[in-house]
Design a protein around this motif. Structure first.
Motif, PDB file in Angstrom:
ATOM      1  N   GLU A  98       0.811  -1.223   0.000  1.00 51.45           N
ATOM      2  CA  GLU A  98       0.000   0.000   0.000  1.00 51.45           C
ATOM      3  C   GLU A  98       0.841   1.268   0.000  1.00 51.45           C
ATOM      4  N   THR A 148      -2.539   2.437  -2.409  1.00 52.44           N
ATOM      5  CA  THR A 148      -3.337   2.536  -1.184  1.00 52.44           C
ATOM      6  C   THR A 148      -4.636   1.763  -1.278  1.00 52.44           C
ATOM      7  N   ALA A 149      -4.922   1.201  -2.453  1.00 48.30           N
ATOM      8  CA  ALA A 149      -6.126   0.359  -2.568  1.00 48.30           C
ATOM      9  C   ALA A 149      -5.734  -1.112  -2.656  1.00 48.30           C
ATOM     10  N   TYR A 150      -4.625  -1.468  -2.044  1.00 49.37           N
ATOM     11  CA  TYR A 150      -4.132  -2.842  -2.098  1.00 49.37           C
ATOM     12  C   TYR A 150      -4.995  -3.755  -1.219  1.00 49.37           C
ATOM     13  N   GLY A 151      -5.068  -5.007  -1.623  1.00 49.60           N
ATOM     14  CA  GLY A 151      -5.787  -6.000  -0.825  1.00 49.60           C
ATOM     15  C   GLY A 151      -7.244  -6.094  -1.234  1.00 49.60           C
ATOM     16  N   PRO A 197     -13.689   7.009  -0.478  1.00 50.37           N
ATOM     17  CA  PRO A 197     -12.296   7.151  -0.947  1.00 50.37           C
ATOM     18  C   PRO A 197     -11.904   6.215  -2.087  1.00 50.37           C
ATOM     19  N   ILE A 198     -12.516   5.016  -2.151  1.00 44.52           N
ATOM     20  CA  ILE A 198     -12.162   4.099  -3.247  1.00 44.52           C
ATOM     21  C   ILE A 198     -12.629   4.686  -4.576  1.00 44.52           C
TER      22      ILE A 198
END
Lengths: 627, 504
Positions: free
Chosen positions: A425, A429-432, A491-492
């Motif tokens: 991330e 920052t949108a990992y996982g 935020p996504i």
């Protein structure tokens, strides 16, 4: 060259030279360990000399959280000693461990035998005794309580959510249909995608679900106004293979001159492909259009009927000369995706189906399309284009000039640097991904190592489905429980990313999940034993509870952190940070606990403390987002 | 949670300050009001209820022409000839006739017939129609701009919705009314963005869903609150610890507090951030919703025991405590699926359409019981209509179809738009496929614009709620998109909001 000193490992070199690449693995793998790519193959696949590359406990747990339905402590420890690649090799070498259909039939036979014992005059048989769809769930759970082929079950669950059939359909009361379909997915999970879509196309469950069973050639004579059913033609392209828009190998959409996405097909393509999927019926049908004979019709490969001779069987009062014999399979050429299935006699129409599947299989979209979906299920909702491209290239060519090798694709996904590097991330920052609800339950069952003496489990998972709105083969539609492109607000969305599993998250499902945890864990009722037939005696041994008594000693104030660390590792891959661990610890410390003169904690109070701790771990954002 | 605990929790700082303020407001309302379920004269309350029939209802078997005059209105025979084995009946007398439906014309398209009926299993809908509480809109569907005929459709000169015939796209576009984009928020969400300021309490979202996440209710500032059909205060939020646990009440509070703390943290990972935001908002909502539901009155209207009826009955209960929830505007969303009848069409409709009819009738009756039938407007949507021709035993995906709008404020007993001719020859220029797929005559925008004006969206705010509306309609006094709603009790709003028009 292969030897035990080499672990094959995919590192896609960005250069085409044969120079050595060095990659440093960050925390989550062994800190600061450098591994060298020994480059000696073409098409970017390199082998690694990596004697130092062994996962630490957190990395081991993290890998298993991607590759299985939930790590167990013993597996985490074993993987640390074995290493990831040998583990994968072992997994790929295992045959499917379990036959769901056979197990369903065994349950069914037990029912029949028991009923005949109770009432010898009843003449009960497999044919006349109804068995509920939840027999499939019992079999599925039983399999997963023993399976060593853990990776296969993880991949088949993902496949069941991509190539969706569901019991919300005409086979809602037929566990054989469900078991047979799932066995087929298990069998093909490490096979070739081309064989997979052949098996799916010819599976009765899919043919009923997407309504091409008994699909008929165009028939507009004699007052008829009938055209081939378009359902499967549409969904096999939209959902199972190529999607709506032309893709680059890295999964991004191609654009035309005016910067618009380019549709892969239009309604004429659909109507033409619909003509291909005509003439298929049950294996034991006498004619095109016949209904299923019995429950087992759903377990046998479909049969092709070039000609519709149904009147021979349904209009017995007519003279044979008056029977209306028409085409079952559509004659003539079929053009779709700018390719043509040639005209041939309808008797050879089955070759049309193979030609059409080849056209679909060879469409350049399939690699990036299927790669993205598998990555989303196994690793992360938002893989980088580079990650997709690396995997799609393996789909296109596994290194031995084979297209569609799913074993190579799964290996490439799980060994990709973007999957293995912990804490990606920093760049993304949108990992996982959000753990899907059913997976959370399986995480709990595995993490707490639910077991019993008999080794037999009767878990119908009916209440579980009512709470979670998810279990295998129970999707509300062919669009799965959630869609791969779903964008939750906030935020996504602002970042232009997706969060597929968030389609299932809302105020109600949030409280339903917490209350499910409450039932399974706090009330210690994780399994639903239902009688198979009236008057069946309750078999408590098939209805186990979680036993955490071995951890009671850790409930003491000075050891509670050890307990939390243990389950943080098993369930949350050690990702719950210290600040949040302190919040959980404070709750547990404020719960009453008495210690006897021998220093042994009161078991009831210890049990409550520990269960509260696991509950709070499992509602933490650090757990729910698996990254 | 009793009131004392509630105050105590607030004192502990378990809730954020904005929640504290709104919660206390609602608590005050609880103590001060009696006889809450009856609509006070002139009460400023409006609700919109969207019923989604997911899967694509074959709505040309919902509303059918029944004329049998050869040479005149011969609609039923044309219908039968086209639908062959999919015709609901071979005898028009088996259908339920609608009284003088006054189907006229729309944007240059004339209604093809004058006599109409509904499916034989829909007596509730027939009764609502004939008593002026329900109307149909015919040949409505997703459009970016008007498309007059098949040659315009094929010329590429007109914008065509994305993913036409695809379930996922069309179901989304009926909810967003922005068919050229996959990034739009929903119509219900955008209306809520505009009108949420009317509500005195935001503890519970004005957009309440019986179907979980949906795009319809998502705005730029508003998202849905999801509930189950079991509207009972004991069924909201976290389950209690067993009472035999010592200190179970205290433990309960500590657990709630810990969950609040865990989800209140700021997370860098966007997925964690999204999860924790939903969790946080949900935690804050549970107590308020639970309290409000304790005031649900006895409702005597009887609802059938079907999933759709249970969802609608739940909405009645929530509406009955609108004042406790501080709500003057609410939007509800329900999904009743299973309409993708590529196979077994006639039997499927026979089993599902009566459920629709009975549930909608019961819901309307319950709003009469609450005295708010003129304040609640219900309408139906579905992915698309289906091919007029058969695939053997079912129908495939098409485009324009028929829907229903119900309520005391609806100009009932009418068919708005223009019912198309049951004819696939080149003479019917609405048809674009040998299977019988019609270009919609009425856009979803036109229906939504009328609902929005009734709901209190000012004419100048319509461009925020419906970005494509200018392609179909511009407001002037006493000129409405369809004439669907009765504005005699509802003046057009003059309150404009500082939200820019949206473009896609």
């Amino acid at each position: 060259m292969k030897s035990i000193l080499f672990f094959t490992f995919f590192v896609i070199s960005l250069q085409s030279s044969f120079s050595q690449n060095t990659r440093t693995f960050g925390k989550g793998n062994i800190k600061g360990v450098s591994v060298n790519a020994s480059s000696n193959t073409t098409n970017g696949i390199k082998t690694l000399l990596s004697t130092g590359y062994m996962p630490n406990p957190k990395a081991s747990s993290r890998f298993l959280s991607q590759a299985t339905l939930g790590p167990k402590l013993s597996e985490i420890q074993a993987l640390q000693n074995l290493g990831i690649e040998p583990w994968l090799n072992q997994q790929f070498a295992m045959n499917p461990s379990f036959n769901l259909q056979a197990y369903v039939q065994g349950l069914h036979q037990n029912m029949v035998d028991s009923l005949n014992l109770q009432n010898p005059a009843g003449n009960y048989t497999l044919d006349n005794v109804f068995i509920d769809d939840w027999a499939f769930d019992v079999a599925w759970f039983q399999a997963n309580m023993h399976a060593n082929d853990r990776l296969r079950w993880k991949v088949s669950l993902a496949l069941s959510e991509i190539f969706v059939t569901s019991r919300i359909s005409a086979f809602d009361g037929n566990p054989y249909a469900l078991a047979s379909y799932y066995d087929m997915l298990n069998k093909n999970a490490f096979g070739n995608y081309r064989s997979l879509i052949d098996s799916i196309t010819y599976h009765p469950a899919m043919s009923v679900y997407l309504t091409y069973i008994n699909n008929h050639a165009t028939d507009t004579t004699g007052g008829k106004h009938v055209f081939p059913d378009e359902n499967y033609a549409r969904e096999i392209m939209q959902l199972f293979s190529i999607g709506l828009y032309e893709l680059n190998t890295n999964g991004t959409e191609k654009k035309d001159g005016s910067d618009k996405s380019i549709p892969t097909y239009d309604n004429d393509d659909i109507a033409n492909l619909a003509k291909v999927f005509t003439g298929l019926s049950w294996s034991n049908s006498r004619y095109l259009g016949e209904n299923a004979i019995d429950k087992w019709s759903y377990t046998k490969r479909l049969k092709f009927f070039p000609v519709d001779s149904s009147e021979k069987y349904t209009k017995l009062w007519k003279k044979p000369i008056d029977w209306r014999i028409v085409n079952g399979h559509e004659p003539g050429i079929k053009t779709f995706l700018n390719q043509t299935v040639i005209s041939r006699p309808v008797q050879q129409g089955e070759q049309d189906i193979q030609d059409a599947l080849n056209i679909i299989f060879n469409h350049p979209n399939v690699g990036p399309f299927i790669s993205r979906r598998l990555i989303q299920h196994l690793v992360s909702s938002n893989p980088s284009p580079e990650f997709i491209e690396r995997v799609a290239k393996i789909f296109n060519n596994n290194g031995s000039n084979v297209r569609g090798d799913l074993k190579a694709v799964v290996r490439a996904i799980l060994l990709d640097p973007e999957a293995r590097d912990c804490c990606g991330e920093k760049e993304n920052t949108a990992y996982g991904h959000l753990r899907e609800p059913f997976l959370r339950y399986m995480n709990l069952v595995n993490g707490l190592e639910l077991s019993n003496q008999s080794g037999i489990y009767r878990n119908v998972m009916v209440d579980l489905y009512n709470r979670l709105e998810q279990k295998p083969l129970y999707s509300p539609s062919v669009f799965n429980f959630y869609q791969p492109g779903y964008v939750p607000d906030g935020p996504i969305q602002e970042a232009g990313k997706v969060g597929p599993e968030f389609q299932m998250l809302n105020s109600l499902s949030f409280s339903n999940y917490m209350n499910g945890l409450h039932k399974w864990l706090i009330s210690n009722d994780p399994v639903e034993f239902w009688g198979m037939f009236s008057n069946e005696t309750y078999k408590p041994d098939q209805d186990p509870k979680f036993d955490i008594s071995a951890d009671f000693v850790l409930s003491k104030n000075n050891r509670i952190r050890e307990f939390l660390d243990k389950y943080n590792l098993i369930l949350a891959q050690g990702r719950i940070n210290q600040e949040n661990m302190a919040i959980i610890e404070n709750v547990l410390l404020s719960m009453p606990l008495t210690i006897d003169v021998n220093g042994v904690p009161d078991p009831t109070l210890a049990d409550r403390r520990l269960r509260m701790g696991i509950f709070l771990i499992m509602i933490s954002p650090d757990y729910l987002i698996n990254r | 949670m009793n009131r004392r605990n509630f105050i105590k929790n607030v004192g502990c700082g378990a809730m954020g300050s904005s929640t504290l303020l709104s919660s206390l407001t609602s608590l005050g309302a609880l103590n001060g009001l009696t006889n809450l379920n009856k609509n006070a004269p002139g009460e400023d309350y409006k609700a919109i209820v969207c019923i989604l029939f997911s899967g694509g209802m074959d709505s040309f078997n919902l509303l059918m022409p029944t004329g049998t005059a050869v040479g005149g209105d011969n609609g039923f025979n044309e219908y039968k000839a086209l639908r062959t084995d999919l015709a609901v009946t071979q005898d028009a007398a088996n259908l339920l006739a609608l009284n003088n439906p006054q189907c006229s014309s729309h944007r240059g398209k004339n209604c093809a017939y004058s006599a109409y009926s509904v499916h034989p299993q829909m007596s509730g809908i027939r009764d609502l129609f004939n008593s002026g509480k329900l109307s149909f809109v015919s040949n409505i569907g997703t459009l970016v701009e008007p498309i007059a005929n098949a040659s315009e459709f094929k010329s590429s000169l007109k914008k065509v919705p994305l993913g036409i015939y695809s379930h996922s796209d069309q179901i989304m576009q009926w909810q967003t009314s922005v068919p050229q984009s996959r990034n739009a928020v929903g119509v219900g969400g955008r209306m809520a963005d505009i009108l949420n300021a009317n509500n005195t309490n935001n503890g519970i979202s004005m957009n309440i869903s019986l179907a979980g996440k949906n795009i319809f209710q998502r705005g730029q500032m508003i998202s849905e609150y999801s509930i189950s059909d079991n509207v009972d205060p004991n069924n909201v939020g976290l389950q209690s610890f067993p009472s035999y646990w010592s200190n179970s009440g205290l433990l309960q509070e500590m657990r709630t507090h810990a969950i609040d703390s865990l989800v209140a943290k700021t997370y860098a990972n966007l997925l964690q951030k999204t999860y924790s935001t939903t969790a946080k908002e949900s935690m804050a909502s549970f107590a308020i919703f639970k309290e409000a539901l304790k005031r649900v009155p006895t409702i005597t209207t009887s609802f059938p025991n079907t999933s759709l009826a249970k969802d609608l009955a739940a909405i009645t209960k929530v509406i009955s405590v609108r004042q406790q929830l501080g709500a003057k505007r609410q939007i509800f969303f329900v999904n009743y699926g299973g309409w993708d009848m590529h196979d077994g069409l006639l039997g499927g409709l026979n089993s599902k359409l009566p459920i629709v009819s009975q549930a909608m009738k019961a819901f309307y009756d319950s709003t009469v019981e609450l005295g708010i039938s003129e304040n609640v407007t219900t309408y139906t949507i579905s992915d698309f209509a289906r091919t007029l021709t058969s695939n053997g035993n079912g129908s495939d995906h098409a485009w324009g179809g028929n829907n229903m709008v119900m309520g005391g404020a609806v100009n009932g007993g009418r068919i708005f738009g223009a019912y198309p001719k049951m004819d696939l020859s080149s003479g019917n220029n609405s048809n674009i496929s040998f299977r019988g797929n019609f270009i919609p005559t009425v856009s979803t925008d036109e229906m939504y614009a009328e609902l929005a004006l009734w709901y209190g969206v000012s004419p100048s705010d319509l461009c925020y709620v419906l970005p494509n509306l200018g392609n179909f309609y511009s407001y002037s006094p006493n000129n409405y998109p369809l004439g669907l709603m009765n504005f005699s009790q509802t003046p057009i709003s003059t309150t404009n909001h500082p939200l820019d028009c949206l473009t896609y």
